[in-house]
Design a protein around this motif. Structure first.
Motif, PDB file in Angstrom:
ATOM      1  N   ILE A 206       0.943  -1.263  -0.101  1.00 48.98           N
ATOM      2  CA  ILE A 206       0.018  -0.122  -0.171  1.00 48.98           C
ATOM      3  C   ILE A 206       0.790   1.074   0.048  1.00 48.98           C
ATOM      4  O   ILE A 206       0.575   2.135  -0.851  1.00 48.98           O
ATOM      5  CB  ILE A 206      -0.992   0.107   1.291  1.00 48.98           C
ATOM      6  CG1 ILE A 206      -2.153  -1.094   0.994  1.00 48.98           C
ATOM      7  CG2 ILE A 206      -1.645   1.372   1.292  1.00 48.98           C
ATOM      8  CD1 ILE A 206      -2.769  -1.264   2.367  1.00 48.98           C
ATOM      9  N   GLU A 207       1.749   1.206   0.652  1.00 51.58           N
ATOM     10  CA  GLU A 207       2.869   2.296   0.717  1.00 51.58           C
ATOM     11  C   GLU A 207       4.000   2.442  -0.290  1.00 51.58           C
ATOM     12  O   GLU A 207       4.441   3.420  -0.494  1.00 51.58           O
ATOM     13  CB  GLU A 207       3.506   2.216   2.133  1.00 51.58           C
ATOM     14  CG  GLU A 207       2.727   2.113   3.388  1.00 51.58           C
ATOM     15  CD  GLU A 207       2.007   3.335   3.432  1.00 51.58           C
ATOM     16  OE1 GLU A 207       2.273   4.505   3.112  1.00 51.58           O
ATOM     17  OE2 GLU A 207       0.754   3.496   4.132  1.00 51.58           O
ATOM     18  N   ILE A 208       4.359   1.117  -0.916  1.00 52.20           N
ATOM     19  CA  ILE A 208       5.338   1.055  -1.939  1.00 52.20           C
ATOM     20  C   ILE A 208       4.490   0.770  -3.268  1.00 52.20           C
ATOM     21  O   ILE A 208       4.012  -0.053  -3.400  1.00 52.20           O
ATOM     22  CB  ILE A 208       6.171  -0.023  -1.576  1.00 52.20           C
ATOM     23  CG1 ILE A 208       6.807   0.388   0.084  1.00 52.20           C
ATOM     24  CG2 ILE A 208       7.700   0.147  -2.408  1.00 52.20           C
ATOM     25  CD1 ILE A 208       7.462   1.574   0.138  1.00 52.20           C
ATOM     26  N   GLU A 209       5.056   1.686  -4.244  1.00 53.04           N
ATOM     27  CA  GLU A 209       4.486   1.669  -5.532  1.00 53.04           C
ATOM     28  C   GLU A 209       5.027   0.514  -6.309  1.00 53.04           C
ATOM     29  O   GLU A 209       4.096  -0.107  -7.133  1.00 53.04           O
ATOM     30  CB  GLU A 209       4.512   2.963  -6.233  1.00 53.04           C
ATOM     31  CG  GLU A 209       3.963   2.640  -7.797  1.00 53.04           C
ATOM     32  CD  GLU A 209       4.113   4.151  -8.506  1.00 53.04           C
ATOM     33  OE1 GLU A 209       3.899   4.109  -9.617  1.00 53.04           O
ATOM     34  OE2 GLU A 209       4.672   5.057  -7.603  1.00 53.04           O
TER      35      GLU A 209
ATOM     36  N   ASN B  13      10.525  -3.977  -9.630  1.00 54.07           N
ATOM     37  CA  ASN B  13      11.844  -3.783 -10.406  1.00 54.07           C
ATOM     38  C   ASN B  13      13.029  -3.658  -9.559  1.00 54.07           C
ATOM     39  O   ASN B  13      14.190  -3.650  -9.822  1.00 54.07           O
ATOM     40  CB  ASN B  13      11.771  -2.470 -11.238  1.00 54.07           C
ATOM     41  CG  ASN B  13      10.769  -2.701 -12.189  1.00 54.07           C
ATOM     42  OD1 ASN B  13      10.613  -3.704 -12.992  1.00 54.07           O
ATOM     43  ND2 ASN B  13       9.713  -1.654 -12.542  1.00 54.07           N
ATOM     44  N   LEU B  14      12.733  -3.459  -8.100  1.00 47.91           N
ATOM     45  CA  LEU B  14      13.816  -3.647  -7.106  1.00 47.91           C
ATOM     46  C   LEU B  14      14.297  -4.797  -6.662  1.00 47.91           C
ATOM     47  O   LEU B  14      14.973  -5.096  -5.461  1.00 47.91           O
ATOM     48  CB  LEU B  14      13.389  -2.718  -6.023  1.00 47.91           C
ATOM     49  CG  LEU B  14      13.036  -1.364  -6.238  1.00 47.91           C
ATOM     50  CD1 LEU B  14      11.938  -0.928  -4.956  1.00 47.91           C
ATOM     51  CD2 LEU B  14      14.093  -0.536  -6.528  1.00 47.91           C
ATOM     52  N   ALA B  15      13.956  -5.897  -7.329  1.00 57.68           N
ATOM     53  CA  ALA B  15      14.327  -7.285  -6.944  1.00 57.68           C
ATOM     54  C   ALA B  15      15.592  -7.534  -6.476  1.00 57.68           C
ATOM     55  O   ALA B  15      15.881  -7.950  -5.570  1.00 57.68           O
ATOM     56  CB  ALA B  15      13.997  -8.393  -8.168  1.00 57.68           C
ATOM     57  N   LYS B  16      16.795  -6.965  -7.368  1.00 58.27           N
ATOM     58  CA  LYS B  16      18.294  -7.411  -7.054  1.00 58.27           C
ATOM     59  C   LYS B  16      18.281  -6.752  -5.802  1.00 58.27           C
ATOM     60  O   LYS B  16      19.096  -7.009  -4.771  1.00 58.27           O
ATOM     61  CB  LYS B  16      18.914  -6.962  -7.959  1.00 58.27           C
ATOM     62  CG  LYS B  16      20.473  -7.358  -8.147  1.00 58.27           C
ATOM     63  CD  LYS B  16      21.127  -7.092  -9.228  1.00 58.27           C
ATOM     64  CE  LYS B  16      22.487  -7.574  -9.175  1.00 58.27           C
ATOM     65  NZ  LYS B  16      23.219  -6.887  -8.082  1.00 58.27           N
TER      66      LYS B  16
END
Length: 335
Positions: A262-265, A282-285
């Motif tokens: 909810i807080e993180i797009e 897209n921040l997986a790594k």
């Protein structure tokens, strides 16, 4: 002091068997009665009967393997060698390995439903199609009606990998008596909790089972593994209790991940029918590496991370670590 390792990258069952319980079985039933100088039963009759009783699958519809990996290997060697094999993207990474081993041309499609998959397979003239249900890594599952439509509409072999079926509680097994082009694979490494014993099964009509049996290596499951596996499969109440706990913890973990989302797009946890949850980001790594610093091991993919549902206390530590990561990211962006 280094934190204890939290291993949530291999989709193993959250709580394994009690070590004293296993030790007592090994002493009482295995080491006391077995002669390891003799070859094991090549047909693994006791193991087959135990799995038949556990799964409610007729033993004539079963072939056993050294993990479901061996069954998949046999299937590729018979039905996929040098041929076009359709699969879903993403799906179990071992399909790529078997495809390369047997010079199969893997055809992949990202699809929302099995109608799209069927149209794709027909259009590409696929000789075989294979997919996991529930899907690994996304946790998405297709119901039996969708699967029947696919199997009925495809003229060649359809292989459904049901490694996580106990967490979904819906199998395509009922279809094999109607459709000769269907093979299902099953694993004892996940819900059953016997990953170290390497026991898996193939499920199909008797003709397909006979075909696969004709090329199966003899003595493919050791005598200790067969014996211990058959005993553990008889304790269905223990297995069911573990599965219930995983499903309960999965739903709690999913809600907590949704709360973060909810807080993180760029953070999208997917609803799962497996014993894991996939998060598209897209921040997986970056997330993967941050969790690793906290000694939390998850599985990294190009488009996200997959977290095995752990024990309650492990799941809480995962959530705590993720919250700390995003607090850090937000504070850095604010500077």
């Amino acid at each position: 002091m280094k934190k204890k390792c939290i291993k949530l990258d291999s989709n193993e069952i959250a709580r394994g068997y009690n070590k004293d319980y296993i030790r007592d079985i090994l002493i009482r039933e295995v080491f006391t009665n077995l002669d390891i100088s003799s070859y094991p039963d090549s047909k693994s009759q006791n193991l087959i009967e135990a799995y038949s009783e556990y799964s409610n699958i007729d033993k004539d519809n079963l072939i056993k393997g050294n993990g479901s990996d061996e069954i998949l290997d046999l299937i590729f060697s018979v039905y996929g060698k040098g041929k076009k094999v359709g699969t879903i993207n993403p799906d179990f990474s071992m399909y790529d390995i078997y495809g390369e081993k047997y010079s199969s041309k893997l055809l992949k499609i990202s699809c929302k439903n099995l109608d799209e998959f069927l149209d794709f397979a027909k259009r590409e003239n696929a000789d075989m199609i294979i997919f996991s249900n529930p899907n690994n890594p996304t946790g998405r599952a297709f119901d039996v009606k969708e699967i029947e439509k696919l199997v009925k509409g495809f003229n060649n072999m359809v292989v459904i990998d049901e490694a996580y079926v106990e967490f979904y509680r819906e199998s395509a097994y009922s279809l094999i008596k109607y459709y000769p082009n269907l093979i299902i694979t099953r694993s004892c490494s996940k819900a059953v909790g016997m990953a170290g014993l390497r026991i898996g099964f193939g499920v199909s009509n008797e003709a397909n089972i006979k075909n696969l049996e004709s090329i199966r290596l003899p003595y493919n499951i050791g005598i200790i593994n067969q014996t211990l596996g058959a005993i553990l499969l008889k304790d269905k109440d223990i297995i069911d209790k573990k599965v219930d706990e995983v499903i309960n913890n999965r739903e709690i973990l999913y809600k907590e991940l949704q709360r973060i989302a909810i807080e993180i797009e760029d953070f999208n946890p997917l609803k799962s029918e497996g014993n894991f949850i996939y998060i598209e980001t897209n921040l997986a790594k970056e997330v993967y590496e941050y969790l690793l610093k906290d000694n939390i091991y998850v599985r990294l993919f190009d488009s996200g991370i997959r977290i095995t549902v752990g024990k309650d206390e492990e799941n809480k530590l995962v959530i705590e670590s993720l919250e700390n990561y995003f607090k850090k990211e937000c504070s850095e962006l604010a500077v």
